[in-house]
Design an enzyme around this catalytic site. Structure first.
Site, short mmCIF file in Angstrom:
data_model
loop_
_atom_site.label_atom_id
_atom_site.label_comp_id
_atom_site.label_asym_id
_atom_site.label_seq_id
_atom_site.Cartn_x
_atom_site.Cartn_y
_atom_site.Cartn_z
N GLU A 48 44.96 45.66 27.67
CA GLU A 48 43.54 46.33 27.57
C GLU A 48 44.36 45.94 26.14
O GLU A 48 45.35 45.41 25.62
CB GLU A 48 44.79 47.84 27.89
N ASP A 82 46.57 56.07 29.41
CA ASP A 82 45.88 55.52 30.03
C ASP A 82 44.42 55.76 30.76
O ASP A 82 43.95 56.43 31.79
CB ASP A 82 46.27 54.88 30.98
N GLU A 104 41.21 41.27 40.13
CA GLU A 104 39.67 41.13 40.30
C GLU A 104 39.74 40.15 40.42
O GLU A 104 38.56 39.39 40.60
CB GLU A 104 39.53 41.82 39.14
N HIS A 106 35.37 46.23 35.13
CA HIS A 106 36.72 46.38 35.53
C HIS A 106 36.51 48.24 37.01
O HIS A 106 36.90 47.85 37.75
CB HIS A 106 37.58 47.14 34.98
N ASP A 117 49.42 47.13 30.74
CA ASP A 117 49.46 48.26 31.88
C ASP A 117 49.78 47.77 33.18
O ASP A 117 49.22 46.96 34.05
CB ASP A 117 47.99 49.06 32.40
N LYS A 174 52.13 52.46 38.59
CA LYS A 174 51.93 52.61 36.52
C LYS A 174 52.81 52.65 36.11
O LYS A 174 52.93 52.60 34.18
CB LYS A 174 50.41 53.19 36.04
N THR A 227 54.96 49.19 30.42
CA THR A 227 53.72 49.04 29.69
C THR A 227 54.05 48.03 28.39
O THR A 227 54.73 48.67 27.40
CB THR A 227 53.20 50.74 29.40
N ARG A 229 49.63 46.75 43.00
CA ARG A 229 48.30 47.41 43.51
C ARG A 229 48.89 48.13 44.97
O ARG A 229 47.47 49.34 45.33
CB ARG A 229 47.40 46.70 43.71
N GLU A 280 47.25 44.34 33.99
CA GLU A 280 45.95 44.64 33.40
C GLU A 280 45.90 44.70 31.53
O GLU A 280 46.69 45.00 30.64
CB GLU A 280 46.03 45.85 33.47
N ARG A 335 36.67 51.52 47.37
CA ARG A 335 35.94 52.23 47.93
C ARG A 335 34.27 52.00 49.08
O ARG A 335 32.95 52.78 48.81
CB ARG A 335 35.52 53.22 46.97
N GLN A 372 49.98 51.64 44.51
CA GLN A 372 48.57 52.46 43.51
C GLN A 372 47.72 52.87 44.64
O GLN A 372 47.53 54.14 45.51
CB GLN A 372 47.94 51.89 42.79
CA CA Z 1 44.97 50.71 33.16
#
Ligand code: CA
Length: 418
Positions: free
Chosen positions: A199, A124, A359, A131, A229, A249, A253, A233, A197, A140, A236
């Site tokens: 994708e 991935d 997001e 994103h 995906d 993750k 998928t 969170r 996610e 961060r 993660q």
């Molecule tokens: Ca991903």
């Protein structure tokens, strides 16, 4: 290019995802063994049966009897072109093959879909700049949003082929180790920030040994699917440093059941955006390697109607799948037939074009209000997520169908694990 006419009437519509222009490849069953099929309008053409009956013959065949597309992919681009050419002729309006093929059509409504390929390995990437900036800002701070390497390297991580499931498969909310920012210690519990996610997945149809160029990488790609995906969170945020995502993750998928071939997408090629920092020569694209594919995400709470929570386009990516695949081989890493490459989350510049709940709700600080009146920061049990995508031509569409999955409650955490 305009809508090509077929003797399969349901394919002659501006609204169908599967006109003669498309002809995507899938695997299906109707109670018996898995078979290879080609979507045409509301039908599936059973090409496994056609090959067994001697109506369709492929070089070095048989290639369609295993119920997946790996043997066709291994056979290479000459066979890919020959098969597509045969199908486009045989399914065209006025074809002399109509009487031979008609008995081998199956209603899509009566078919169960399976993974179209045996997935060799899954990688991935993280190639959507909007994103990456959004997530980096949340994790961060705005000053360090984009990692220093991001404008030079198509960043990725090695995922698990075993996590890949076909659209329609339910997804159980994961348990895992997580730590609230203000908590002193981590705990083992169901993820409370389970996410999607949006994708695209690129399917590698030819193997490589040693480094390949971007052009060679593009030539190796068999086709594309929609890919979700699923991401936890909270798991993660606690686990990702320093080696990147791991258990966050690995739950599932999901991919759409139909592989839209590179040939079908050819009219929709488009270039990656202007480079903000010059790329090293090996990553420079010899031509347009992205595709103009409209994408949307629908969220359906249990027992309620669907809300479209995001609309975006694959053309938002900073790196193409061909660039990602090229970079993947720089170390000498061998690629295999059936490798799956996730693009990275596809978010556009506007708030309603973001491809993850993280997001869309800005880390839970700005919950979404759905059409049903429900509020969402992350996914709730019973929620169904549905990705859709299509390249839009003049009076026709080359669609991907749906990539859907429902969130089931987490398994109880056993006493010994708490
Ligand atoms: Ca991903």
């Amino acid at each position: 290019m305009t809508l090509l006419q077929s003797w399969v009437e349901s394919a002659n519509s501006a609204d169908t995802d599967f006109p003669l222009n498309n002809l995507p490849y899938g695997a299906f069953s109707t109670g018996g063994p898995r078979r290879c099929g080609v979507a045409i309008g509301a039908q599936i053409l059973d090409v496994t049966a056609l090959e067994a009956a001697g109506i369709l013959t492929l070089e070095n065949g048989p290639l369609l009897q295993a119920g997946d597309w790996n043997a066709v992919m291994s056979a290479g681009p000459t066979v890919w072109d020959a098969l597509r050419g045969w199908l486009q002729t045989a399914l065209a309006a006025g074809s002399g093959q109509q009487a031979n093929l008609a008995p081998h059509l199956v209603d899509q409504a009566n078919a169960q879909m399976h993974l179209p390929i045996t997935v060799a390995e899954y990688t991935d990437f993280y190639a959507g700049k909007n994103h990456a900036v959004n997530v980096g800002t949340m994790f961060r701070g705005a000053e360090n949003a984009l990692p220093a390497n991001w404008l030079s390297i198509p960043i990725g991580y090695n995922g698990r082929a075993s996590s890949v499931v076909v659209s329609g498969t339910d997804v159980v909310r994961p348990n895992g180790q997580l730590k609230a920012p203000d908590a002193e210690l981590p705990r083992f519990a169901p993820s409370a920030r389970f996410d999607l996610e949006l994708e695209m997945g690129a399917i590698v149809g030819q193997p490589s040994e040693g480094m390949v160029s971007v052009q060679e990488a593009d030539d190796m790609i068999f086709g594309y699917v929609l890919l979700n995906d699923w991401s936890a969170r909270d798991i993660q945020a606690w686990e990702y440093q320093p080696l990147g995502p791991f258990q966050a993750k690995a739950t599932a998928t999901s991919i759409s059941p139909w592989i839209v071939t590179k040939a079908a997408l050819e009219p929709f090629r488009t270039s990656t955006p202007e480079r903000e920092r010059p790329l090293l020569a090996y990553l420079t694209e010899p031509g347009p390697m992205l595709y103009d594919i409209d994408l949307e995400v629908g969220l359906t709470p249990s027992g309620k109607g669907e809300s479209i929570i995001a609309r975006t386009n694959y053309n938002q990516m900073y790196y193409s799948a061909a660039q990602q695949l090229c970079h993947h081989t720089t170390s000498g890493c061998a690629m295999r037939v059936g490798d799956l490459l996730g693009s990275g989350t596809i978010s556009g510049p506007s708030k309603d074009s973001r491809g993850s709940m993280l997001e869309l709700s800005w880390g839970g600080k700005e919950p979404l209000t759905l059409d049903s009146g429900d509020s969402r920061s992350f996914l709730e049990d019973g929620d169904r997520l549905t990705l859709r995508g299509a390249a839009l031509g003049d009076g026709y569409r080359v669609g991907f169908g749906e990539c859907t999955g429902k969130v089931l409650p987490a398994k109880p955490v056993p006493d010994w694990a708490q």
